[in-house]
Design a protein around this motif. Structure first.
Motif, PDB file in Angstrom:
ATOM      1  N   GLY A  27     -14.081 -14.800  10.736  1.00  0.00           N
ATOM      2  CA  GLY A  27     -14.318 -13.445  11.024  1.00  0.00           C
ATOM      3  C   GLY A  27     -13.317 -12.544  10.896  1.00  0.00           C
ATOM      4  N   ASP A  28     -11.809 -13.071  11.063  1.00  0.00           N
ATOM      5  CA  ASP A  28     -10.743 -12.152  10.650  1.00  0.00           C
ATOM      6  C   ASP A  28     -10.547 -12.427   9.375  1.00  0.00           C
ATOM      7  N   TRP A  29      -9.333 -11.918   8.933  1.00  0.00           N
ATOM      8  CA  TRP A  29      -8.806 -12.023   7.691  1.00  0.00           C
ATOM      9  C   TRP A  29      -7.377 -12.591   7.657  1.00  0.00           C
ATOM     10  N   PRO A  30      -7.225 -13.778   7.695  1.00  0.00           N
ATOM     11  CA  PRO A  30      -6.121 -14.414   7.632  1.00  0.00           C
ATOM     12  C   PRO A  30      -4.875 -13.976   6.590  1.00  0.00           C
ATOM     13  N   VAL A  31      -3.538 -13.780   6.989  1.00  0.00           N
ATOM     14  CA  VAL A  31      -2.469 -13.566   6.256  1.00  0.00           C
ATOM     15  C   VAL A  31      -1.692 -14.711   6.022  1.00  0.00           C
ATOM     16  N   LEU A  32      -1.835 -15.063   4.417  1.00  0.00           N
ATOM     17  CA  LEU A  32      -0.916 -16.048   3.769  1.00  0.00           C
ATOM     18  C   LEU A  32      -0.089 -15.566   2.737  1.00  0.00           C
ATOM     19  N   SER A  33       1.222 -15.666   2.702  1.00  0.00           N
ATOM     20  CA  SER A  33       2.067 -15.455   1.873  1.00  0.00           C
ATOM     21  C   SER A  33       3.106 -16.470   1.572  1.00  0.00           C
ATOM     22  N   ALA A  34       3.437 -16.622   0.271  1.00  0.00           N
ATOM     23  CA  ALA A  34       4.646 -17.380  -0.132  1.00  0.00           C
ATOM     24  C   ALA A  34       5.894 -16.302  -0.149  1.00  0.00           C
ATOM     25  N   GLY A  35       6.527 -16.430   0.757  1.00  0.00           N
ATOM     26  CA  GLY A  35       7.933 -15.511   0.911  1.00  0.00           C
ATOM     27  C   GLY A  35       7.673 -14.272   1.480  1.00  0.00           C
ATOM     28  N   PRO A  36       8.679 -13.329   1.788  1.00  0.00           N
ATOM     29  CA  PRO A  36       8.678 -12.333   2.255  1.00  0.00           C
ATOM     30  C   PRO A  36       7.622 -11.065   1.733  1.00  0.00           C
ATOM     31  N   THR A  37       7.142 -10.217   2.675  1.00  0.00           N
ATOM     32  CA  THR A  37       6.353  -9.240   2.184  1.00  0.00           C
ATOM     33  C   THR A  37       7.275  -8.131   1.303  1.00  0.00           C
ATOM     34  N   PRO A  38       7.323  -7.710   0.276  1.00  0.00           N
ATOM     35  CA  PRO A  38       7.871  -6.679  -0.385  1.00  0.00           C
ATOM     36  C   PRO A  38       7.584  -5.026   0.059  1.00  0.00           C
ATOM     37  N   THR A  39       8.364  -4.278  -0.062  1.00  0.00           N
ATOM     38  CA  THR A  39       8.260  -3.039   0.122  1.00  0.00           C
ATOM     39  C   THR A  39       8.025  -2.139  -0.832  1.00  0.00           C
ATOM     40  N   VAL A  40       6.644  -1.704  -1.142  1.00  0.00           N
ATOM     41  CA  VAL A  40       6.253  -1.066  -2.360  1.00  0.00           C
ATOM     42  C   VAL A  40       5.844   0.283  -2.051  1.00  0.00           C
ATOM     43  N   ALA A  41       6.515   1.144  -2.556  1.00  0.00           N
ATOM     44  CA  ALA A  41       6.024   2.689  -2.117  1.00  0.00           C
ATOM     45  C   ALA A  41       4.901   3.233  -2.716  1.00  0.00           C
ATOM     46  N   SER A  42       3.797   3.517  -2.102  1.00  0.00           N
ATOM     47  CA  SER A  42       2.613   4.019  -2.626  1.00  0.00           C
ATOM     48  C   SER A  42       2.558   5.095  -3.367  1.00  0.00           C
ATOM     49  N   ASP A  43       3.606   6.045  -3.155  1.00  0.00           N
ATOM     50  CA  ASP A  43       3.527   7.104  -4.069  1.00  0.00           C
ATOM     51  C   ASP A  43       4.248   7.006  -5.331  1.00  0.00           C
ATOM     52  N   THR A  44       4.875   6.228  -5.673  1.00  0.00           N
ATOM     53  CA  THR A  44       5.410   5.801  -6.925  1.00  0.00           C
ATOM     54  C   THR A  44       4.854   4.560  -7.650  1.00  0.00           C
ATOM     55  N   TRP A  45       3.897   3.873  -6.858  1.00  0.00           N
ATOM     56  CA  TRP A  45       3.183   2.735  -7.568  1.00  0.00           C
ATOM     57  C   TRP A  45       2.558   3.186  -8.780  1.00  0.00           C
ATOM     58  N   GLU A  46       2.507   2.072  -9.791  1.00  0.00           N
ATOM     59  CA  GLU A  46       1.701   2.386 -10.952  1.00  0.00           C
ATOM     60  C   GLU A  46       1.163   0.857 -11.369  1.00  0.00           C
ATOM     61  N   PHE A  47       0.209   0.869 -12.277  1.00  0.00           N
ATOM     62  CA  PHE A  47      -0.300  -0.385 -12.839  1.00  0.00           C
ATOM     63  C   PHE A  47       0.001  -0.012 -14.115  1.00  0.00           C
ATOM     64  N   VAL A  55       2.414  -1.026 -24.182  1.00  0.00           N
ATOM     65  CA  VAL A  55       2.031  -1.010 -22.838  1.00  0.00           C
ATOM     66  C   VAL A  55       1.307   0.178 -22.462  1.00  0.00           C
ATOM     67  N   HIS A  56       0.365  -0.018 -21.578  1.00  0.00           N
ATOM     68  CA  HIS A  56      -0.542   1.187 -21.196  1.00  0.00           C
ATOM     69  C   HIS A  56       0.084   1.431 -19.418  1.00  0.00           C
ATOM     70  N   ARG A  57       0.158   2.467 -18.949  1.00  0.00           N
ATOM     71  CA  ARG A  57       0.396   2.749 -17.515  1.00  0.00           C
ATOM     72  C   ARG A  57      -0.282   3.879 -16.832  1.00  0.00           C
ATOM     73  N   TRP A  58      -0.857   3.543 -15.816  1.00  0.00           N
ATOM     74  CA  TRP A  58      -1.689   4.192 -14.824  1.00  0.00           C
ATOM     75  C   TRP A  58      -1.057   4.714 -13.468  1.00  0.00           C
ATOM     76  N   ASP A  59      -0.839   5.918 -12.907  1.00  0.00           N
ATOM     77  CA  ASP A  59      -0.696   5.942 -11.636  1.00  0.00           C
ATOM     78  C   ASP A  59      -1.798   5.743 -10.735  1.00  0.00           C
ATOM     79  N   ARG A  60      -1.827   5.962  -9.379  1.00  0.00           N
ATOM     80  CA  ARG A  60      -2.840   5.581  -8.712  1.00  0.00           C
ATOM     81  C   ARG A  60      -4.087   6.573  -9.138  1.00  0.00           C
ATOM     82  N   ALA A  61      -3.401   8.055  -9.080  1.00  0.00           N
ATOM     83  CA  ALA A  61      -4.769   9.094  -9.313  1.00  0.00           C
ATOM     84  C   ALA A  61      -5.215   8.883 -10.446  1.00  0.00           C
ATOM     85  N   GLN A  62      -4.570   8.415 -11.770  1.00  0.00           N
ATOM     86  CA  GLN A  62      -4.964   8.097 -13.026  1.00  0.00           C
ATOM     87  C   GLN A  62      -6.107   7.364 -12.806  1.00  0.00           C
ATOM     88  N   LEU A  63      -5.926   5.917 -12.289  1.00  0.00           N
ATOM     89  CA  LEU A  63      -6.857   4.783 -12.162  1.00  0.00           C
ATOM     90  C   LEU A  63      -7.789   5.331 -11.410  1.00  0.00           C
TER      91      LEU A  63
END
Length: 196
Positions: A27-47, A55-63
């Motif tokens: 019923g919950d959502w278990p957390v499983l990770s291989a290694g530490p959780t990285p710090t990713v800034a949401s305001d500069t994140w892009e895909f 190479v094609h790039r999108w920021d969150r607003a563009q996506l």
């Protein structure tokens, strides 16, 4: 490398037709990770998607401008837990790939922190995967892959890469992190493709 597991409280119940073989409902959502959780800034994140054509790039607003969808799916972890009817919000890979040309048939997904996983484009396209920003009505927490993760619910959850930053298309399949360490190259839970 350290492995982190928190919140697994699964148990087998009456067989639900949505429960793949060998899985237990949670019923919950278990957390499983291989290694530490990285710090990713949401305001500069892009895909980004890299292909033989560049190479094609999108920021969150563009996506999000491509069209955000609400999705309700079941997720299945290779460690034998399943969570049913989980609500997500994100952008379909179909919408993103509509802006990308490639003759390649495979992709290597890359995450912040160095994690990789391989997928066939047939498993990413055709309404099968999303870049997700929210789960259960909330922004994705860092421990669950925020600010964005890949969501590929028809495969074991290690294919739904946390902290996703992009993918590179490939003409032939190559193993990612877990696949190099003995996991199955595809990971279909209905076939119990846990290990290669």
């Amino acid at each position: 490398m350290s492995f982190i597991t928190r919140g697994f409280g699964g148990r087998r119940r009456e067989r639900d037709p949505r429960l793949p073989p060998g899985q237990s409902l949670v019923g919950d959502w278990p957390v499983l990770s291989a290694g530490p959780t990285p710090t990713v800034a949401s305001d500069t994140w892009e895909f980004a998607i890299g292909t033989e054509n560049g190479v094609h790039r999108w920021d969150r607003a563009q996506l999000e401008a491509l069209g955000v969808e609400d999705i309700t799916v079941d997720i299945h972890c290779v460690t034998h837990w399943t969570k049913l009817d989980m609500a997500w919000r994100g952008v379909s890979l179909d919408r993103i790939f509509a802006q990308v040309e490639t003759a390649h048939r495979f992709a290597m997904v890359h995450s912040f922190g160095g994690y990789t996983t391989n997928l066939a484009l047939d498993d990413l396209l055709g309404g099968k995967s999303w870049i997700a920003f929210e789960a259960d009505g909330e922004p994705l927490s860092a421990e669950h892959g925020g600010p964005a993760r890949l969501l590929v619910p028809h495969l074991y959850f290690w294919k739904s890469a946390k902290w996703v930053q992009g993918l590179i298309t490939m003409p032939t399949d190559k193993p990612g992190f877990w696949e190099q360490n003995g996991y199955h190259p595809r990971g279909d839970p209905w076939r119990e493709e846990r290990y290669g």
